[in-house]
Design a protein around this motif. Structure first.
Motif, mmCIF file in Angstrom:
data_model
loop_
_atom_site.group_PDB
_atom_site.id
_atom_site.type_symbol
_atom_site.label_atom_id
_atom_site.label_comp_id
_atom_site.label_asym_id
_atom_site.label_seq_id
_atom_site.Cartn_x
_atom_site.Cartn_y
_atom_site.Cartn_z
ATOM 1 N N ASP A 1 -2.173 3.357 13.693
ATOM 2 C CA ASP A 1 -3.545 2.858 13.839
ATOM 3 C C ASP A 1 -4.011 2.009 12.656
ATOM 4 N N VAL A 2 -3.490 2.273 11.463
ATOM 5 C CA VAL A 2 -3.970 1.631 10.245
ATOM 6 C C VAL A 2 -2.791 1.057 9.473
ATOM 7 N N ASN A 3 -2.916 -0.184 9.064
ATOM 8 C CA ASN A 3 -1.866 -0.871 8.335
ATOM 9 C C ASN A 3 -2.187 -0.829 6.838
ATOM 10 N N ASP A 4 -1.293 -0.247 6.048
ATOM 11 C CA ASP A 4 -1.510 -0.132 4.601
ATOM 12 C C ASP A 4 -1.730 -1.487 3.935
ATOM 13 N N PHE A 5 -1.031 -2.513 4.391
ATOM 14 C CA PHE A 5 -1.197 -3.843 3.800
ATOM 15 C C PHE A 5 -2.611 -4.374 4.036
ATOM 16 N N GLU A 6 -3.166 -4.108 5.219
ATOM 17 C CA GLU A 6 -4.536 -4.522 5.503
ATOM 18 C C GLU A 6 -5.522 -3.758 4.628
ATOM 19 N N VAL A 7 -5.258 -2.465 4.429
ATOM 20 C CA VAL A 7 -6.115 -1.655 3.563
ATOM 21 C C VAL A 7 -6.108 -2.230 2.152
ATOM 22 N N LEU A 8 -4.918 -2.465 1.613
ATOM 23 C CA LEU A 8 -4.803 -2.988 0.252
ATOM 24 C C LEU A 8 -5.435 -4.372 0.114
ATOM 25 N N ALA A 9 -5.312 -5.209 1.142
ATOM 26 C CA ALA A 9 -5.924 -6.537 1.112
ATOM 27 C C ALA A 9 -7.452 -6.421 1.065
ATOM 28 N N LYS A 10 -8.021 -5.510 1.872
ATOM 29 C CA LYS A 10 -9.481 -5.306 1.863
ATOM 30 C C LYS A 10 -9.939 -4.730 0.529
ATOM 31 N N VAL A 11 -9.166 -3.805 -0.027
ATOM 32 C CA VAL A 11 -9.509 -3.210 -1.317
ATOM 33 C C VAL A 11 -9.604 -4.300 -2.374
ATOM 34 N N GLU A 12 -8.632 -5.198 -2.398
ATOM 35 C CA GLU A 12 -8.639 -6.298 -3.368
ATOM 36 C C GLU A 12 -9.776 -7.272 -3.087
ATOM 37 N N GLN A 13 -9.937 -7.635 -1.824
ATOM 38 C CA GLN A 13 -10.980 -8.585 -1.430
ATOM 39 C C GLN A 13 -12.371 -8.067 -1.795
ATOM 40 N N GLN A 14 -12.610 -6.771 -1.602
ATOM 41 C CA GLN A 14 -13.928 -6.185 -1.842
ATOM 42 C C GLN A 14 -14.112 -5.707 -3.288
ATOM 43 N N GLY A 15 -13.054 -5.740 -4.082
ATOM 44 C CA GLY A 15 -13.158 -5.317 -5.475
ATOM 45 C C GLY A 15 -13.315 -3.813 -5.653
ATOM 46 N N MET A 16 -12.745 -3.058 -4.738
ATOM 47 C CA MET A 16 -12.820 -1.595 -4.813
ATOM 48 C C MET A 16 -11.886 -1.098 -5.911
ATOM 49 N N THR A 17 -12.449 -0.625 -6.998
ATOM 50 C CA THR A 17 -11.633 -0.174 -8.124
ATOM 51 C C THR A 17 -11.388 1.331 -8.096
ATOM 52 N N TYR A 18 -12.029 2.028 -7.211
ATOM 53 C CA TYR A 18 -11.844 3.479 -7.107
ATOM 54 C C TYR A 18 -10.648 3.787 -6.200
ATOM 55 N N PRO A 19 -10.030 4.958 -6.369
ATOM 56 C CA PRO A 19 -8.831 5.301 -5.601
ATOM 57 C C PRO A 19 -9.077 5.310 -4.092
ATOM 58 N N GLN A 20 -8.045 4.918 -3.375
ATOM 59 C CA GLN A 20 -8.095 4.908 -1.914
ATOM 60 C C GLN A 20 -7.132 5.958 -1.373
ATOM 61 N N ILE A 21 -7.649 6.767 -0.464
ATOM 62 C CA ILE A 21 -6.888 7.857 0.136
ATOM 63 C C ILE A 21 -6.639 7.522 1.599
ATOM 64 N N ARG A 22 -5.399 7.611 2.052
ATOM 65 C CA ARG A 22 -5.097 7.454 3.472
ATOM 66 C C ARG A 22 -5.134 8.841 4.110
ATOM 67 N N ASP A 23 -6.037 9.039 5.042
ATOM 68 C CA ASP A 23 -6.179 10.313 5.755
ATOM 69 C C ASP A 23 -5.382 10.227 7.049
ATOM 70 N N ARG A 24 -4.061 10.221 6.903
ATOM 71 C CA ARG A 24 -3.166 10.009 8.037
ATOM 72 C C ARG A 24 -3.227 11.123 9.078
ATOM 73 N N ASP A 25 -3.454 12.344 8.635
ATOM 74 C CA ASP A 25 -3.516 13.463 9.586
ATOM 75 C C ASP A 25 -4.952 13.814 9.977
ATOM 76 N N LEU A 26 -5.905 13.038 9.500
ATOM 77 C CA LEU A 26 -7.329 13.192 9.798
ATOM 78 C C LEU A 26 -7.914 14.514 9.298
ATOM 79 N N SER A 27 -7.232 15.164 8.359
ATOM 80 C CA SER A 27 -7.708 16.463 7.889
ATOM 81 C C SER A 27 -9.058 16.355 7.173
#
Length: 161
Positions: free
Chosen positions: A99-125
């Motif tokens: 459902d979610v592409n890590d490369f797209e996540v990283l591109a948005k993180v860079e584009q938006q200037g998100m400097t805080y850690p990003q967590i992938r909630d793959r199991d939706l826990s």
């Protein structure tokens, strides 16, 4: 909080979220949350208890790469994260690898200037534990382990968090 895990995540259309969706809560976090270790996309571990022991509230920012409301909210979240080093911000991107592409996540993180850690909630826990029904959703969990804020945008008064 849900007692049982649900197999699917319901994402509201167009990332529904309005200022009126903000609520103050005093509910206790799940008992095992103090033992939770968030692992970011770089593999770095972030024990929630360590943040609380340092007196910092934990801010979980649930978002998606395709969510226009998330994109509009990103600048406010980034500004809050920079202005409030006493709060520990974590982006949370729910969804399986299908459902979610890590490369797209990283591109948005860079584009938006998100400097805080990003967590992938793959199991939706995390998503299911906090009954997140749409994005963006922000949760502030205080050092006492209680959710003090749940909303779809940055709270106006971070000082009360």
């Amino acid at each position: 909080m849900r007692g049982a895990l649900v197999a699917s995540l319901v994402l509201l259309g167009a990332c529904a979220g309005t200022p009126t969706g903000a609520t103050l809560e005093s509910s206790a976090a799940p008992a095992d949350l103090a033992d939770l270790v968030l692992v970011d996309m770089n593999g770095r571990q972030h024990p929630v208890q360590a943040e609380w022991s340092a007196g910092r509230s934990v801010v979980l920012v649930f978002w998606q790469t395709w969510c226009l409301s998330c994109e509009r909210e990103a600048a406010s979240v980034v500004a809050a994260a920079k202005a409030r080093p006493d709060l520990a911000f974590f982006g949370v991107v729910p969804g399986t690898d299908d459902d979610v592409n890590d490369f797209e996540v990283l591109a948005k993180v860079e584009q938006q200037g998100m400097t805080y850690p990003q967590i992938r909630d793959r199991d939706l826990s995390l998503t299911e534990t906090f009954d997140v029904q749409g994005t963006p959703t922000l949760l502030v969990i205080g050092p006492d382990g209680k959710v003090s804020f749940r909303g779809h945008e940055v709270p106006e008064d971070w000082l009360a968090r």
